[in-house]
Design an enzyme around this catalytic site. Structure first.
Site, PDB file in Angstrom:
ATOM      1  CE  LYS A   1       5.091  -5.574   1.828  1.00  0.00           C
ATOM      2  NZ  LYS A   1       4.575  -4.691   2.895  1.00  0.00           N
TER       3      LYS A   1
ATOM      4  NE  ARG B   1      -0.193   0.814   4.304  1.00  0.00           N
ATOM      5  CZ  ARG B   1       0.912   0.078   4.205  1.00  0.00           C
ATOM      6  NH1 ARG B   1       1.778   0.317   3.209  1.00  0.00           N
ATOM      7  NH2 ARG B   1       1.177  -0.863   5.073  1.00  0.00           N
TER       8      ARG B   1
ATOM      9  CG  HIS C   1       2.512  -0.795   8.646  1.00  0.00           C
ATOM     10  ND1 HIS C   1       3.502  -1.722   8.923  1.00  0.00           N
ATOM     11  CD2 HIS C   1       2.897  -0.195   7.487  1.00  0.00           C
ATOM     12  CE1 HIS C   1       4.437  -1.672   7.975  1.00  0.00           C
ATOM     13  NE2 HIS C   1       4.093  -0.760   7.107  1.00  0.00           N
TER      14      HIS C   1
ATOM     15  NE  ARG D   1       2.693  -6.145  10.189  1.00  0.00           N
ATOM     16  CZ  ARG D   1       2.283  -5.239  11.080  1.00  0.00           C
ATOM     17  NH1 ARG D   1       1.625  -5.607  12.167  1.00  0.00           N
ATOM     18  NH2 ARG D   1       2.527  -3.958  10.874  1.00  0.00           N
TER      19      ARG D   1
ATOM     20  CE1 TYR E   1      15.744   2.693 -30.004  1.00  0.00           C
ATOM     21  CE2 TYR E   1      15.858   1.911 -27.725  1.00  0.00           C
ATOM     22  CZ  TYR E   1      15.465   1.724 -29.057  1.00  0.00           C
ATOM     23  OH  TYR E   1      14.821   0.584 -29.409  1.00  0.00           O
TER      24      TYR E   1
ATOM     25  CB  CYS F   1      17.223  -0.681 -24.903  1.00  0.00           C
ATOM     26  SG  CYS F   1      18.578   0.154 -25.747  1.00  0.00           S
ATOM     27  CG  MET F   2      11.328  -2.965 -22.981  1.00  0.00           C
ATOM     28  SD  MET F   2       9.884  -3.262 -23.994  1.00  0.00           S
ATOM     29  CE  MET F   2       9.312  -1.619 -24.322  1.00  0.00           C
ATOM     30  CG  ASP F   3      13.512  -6.032 -24.415  1.00  0.00           C
ATOM     31  OD1 ASP F   3      12.744  -6.215 -23.460  1.00  0.00           O
ATOM     32  OD2 ASP F   3      13.146  -5.584 -25.523  1.00  0.00           O
TER      33      ASP F   3
HETATM   34  C1  LIG Z   1       5.288  -4.601   4.033  1.00  0.00           C
HETATM   35  C2  LIG Z   1       4.765  -4.646   5.399  1.00  0.00           C
HETATM   36  C3  LIG Z   1       5.549  -5.134   6.449  1.00  0.00           C
HETATM   37  C4  LIG Z   1       7.025  -5.463   6.285  1.00  0.00           C
HETATM   38  O1  LIG Z   1       7.766  -4.274   6.198  1.00  0.00           O
HETATM   39  P1  LIG Z   1       9.365  -4.304   6.184  1.00  0.00           P
HETATM   40  O2  LIG Z   1       9.764  -2.886   6.329  1.00  0.00           O
HETATM   41  O3  LIG Z   1       9.756  -4.861   4.858  1.00  0.00           O
HETATM   42  O4  LIG Z   1       9.781  -5.169   7.298  1.00  0.00           O
HETATM   43  C5  LIG Z   1       4.972  -5.271   7.684  1.00  0.00           C
HETATM   44  N1  LIG Z   1       3.681  -4.948   7.888  1.00  0.00           N
HETATM   45  C6  LIG Z   1       2.896  -4.451   6.916  1.00  0.00           C
HETATM   46  C7  LIG Z   1       1.483  -4.099   7.203  1.00  0.00           C
HETATM   47  C8  LIG Z   1       3.405  -4.274   5.639  1.00  0.00           C
HETATM   48  O5  LIG Z   1       2.629  -3.759   4.682  1.00  0.00           O
END
Ligand SMILES: *Cc1c(COP(=O)(O)O)cnc(C)c1O
Length: 387
Positions: free
Chosen positions: A44, A142, A171, A227, A271, A319-321
């Site tokens: 992600k 969540r 999760h 995951r 700045y 700065c920004m850049d």
């Molecule tokens: C982001 C996420 C993960 C991975 O989490 P890590 O701590 O980076 O391993 C696993 N499951 C869900 C639902 C997540 O949102």
């Protein structure tokens, strides 16, 4: 000294992604799992800023079985790059996305009956069966159906032949805290919800709950699939995980010096002129990278960079850049500057130069955040160079 450097032609600031380190981390994490446990690699947010397509392909060669993203658009990008493995979306997207989800064979998290049935209708109309992962809230508050209501939700959608449950997941809020009471409460609630679904004769698909810290520290919750996210990128989610598995950071952030000045003592920098040159023989160098590139302005005057293997303090406001840093030139020995730097020299903002390292953890501590956010931020604008 950073040698053999490749950098973009149009800008002297970039992110370097070490795909070999990524493959090693993926393989090291996969080795922690039993043979029959699948590895879902979480890519992600453009693979936590590392570039989702390139990273996913490298992970495939090191043991990834499935991928997970946060948004429909991220899933489409992976599919269009030719990835054929299952792709889960870790939250339930808006109803209007069901057509895209079906077209691209993505597997969203589901916890609302309306969404599940809309997905089923859309899939059935296309002559397909859409797969989904049932999201269960066991205590993080969540997403997901409350753990007590998971079976009831399944019963209310299972009649539909356009959908099929590919997975059942939750999760953890505290998998990185050792011996945590809430973690055990979440595992118990999850087990109870899963058992209820199974006892009712329904198929849960793959049962999964472990993120990176749970994958490393708690083999008892590996279940059918883990995951894994941040660990793939060589970052540790907790101090304890360092003792279990060796990971190598995948991202470095570098730039090159676009200007070197020898201002007089008392001259202000950036700045607000919050920094003034305090003594003779100070070089003020400019790097074309700023907060719009993910280098948080909160780090102003509170970070170092590496140049020619040595640490130098960043000075003045970021700065920004662009930002500036100071090099104190040692004129004593042989009347020759021993640390003088020049236009074009490579500056390391994150990563290694010689014996010195600036880690995402260092930077996160200084920013009062976590390493996850540091790397995500650098993914925003800087061009990525894969090495
Ligand atoms: C982001 C996420 C993960 C991975 O989490 P890590 O701590 O980076 O391993 C696993 N499951 C869900 C639902 C997540 O949102």
């Amino acid at each position: 000294m950073v040698r053999g450097i490749r950098c973009p032609e149009d800008r002297w600031a970039w992110v370097e992604i070490d795909l070999e380190a990524l493959r090693q981390n993926t393989a090291a994490l996969k080795r922690l799992l039993d043979r029959d446990v699948q590895m879902m690699c979480v890519v992600k947010a453009d693979a936590y800023g590392h570039g989702a397509v390139k990273c996913a392909k490298a992970m495939l060669r090191a043991g990834a079985n499935q991928f997970a993203v946060a948004t429909v658009t991220e899933g489409v990008e992976l599919r269009e790059s030719g990835i054929r493995e299952p792709i889960a979306i870790l939250s339930e997207p808006p109803l209007d996305t069901v057509q895209t989800i079906v077209d691209y064979d993505l597997s969203p998290a589901v916890f609302n009956q309306d969404f599940a049935l809309a997905l089923g209708e859309c899939a059935a109309a296309a002559g397909k069966v859409a797969t989904y992962h049932l999201a269960i809230d066991t205590g993080m508050t969540r997403i997901g159906v409350n753990w007590r209501d998971a079976l009831e939700l399944r019963r209310s959608i299972d009649f539909h032949r356009g959908i099929e449950c590919a997975g059942t997941f939750t999760h953890f809020a505290t998998a990185d805290v050792s011996g945590d009471w809430d973690f055990h409460m979440q595992t118990r609630r999850f087990a109870s919800a899963v058992r209820a679904i199974q006892d009712a004769g329904l198929d849960t698909g793959l049962v999964h709950c472990a993120n990176t810290p749970a994958s490393i520290l708690r083999p008892e919750v590996h279940l059918d699939m883990c995951r894994v996210g941040v660990g793939l990128y060589g970052l540790h989610p907790a101090l304890e995980t360092r003792k279990v598995v060796h990971l190598t950071p995948v991202m470095s952030v570098r730039g090159r010096i676009t200007r070197v000045e020898h201002p007089e003592v008392g001259t202000g920098v950036s700045y607000g002129l919050t920094y003034r040159v305090p003594k003779p023989n100070v070089q003020i160098c400019t790097v074309p990278m700023g907060y719009a590139d993910g280098l948080s302005r909160n780090l102003s005057g509170n970070m170092d960079v590496l140049v020619n293997g040595e640490r130098c303090p960043q000075v003045g406001r970021i700065c920004m850049d662009q930002f500036m840093f100071a090099v104190t030139v040692n004129n004593v020995r042989a009347y020759r500057p021993t640390r003088a730097v020049e236009y074009g020299d490579v500056v390391t903002v994150l990563g290694r130069d010689g014996n010195e390292v600036i880690s995402a953890d260092d930077m996160a501590n200084r920013r009062n955040t976590i390493n996850y956010e540091v790397v995500c931020d650098f993914g925003l604008r800087l061009q990525k160079i894969y090495v």
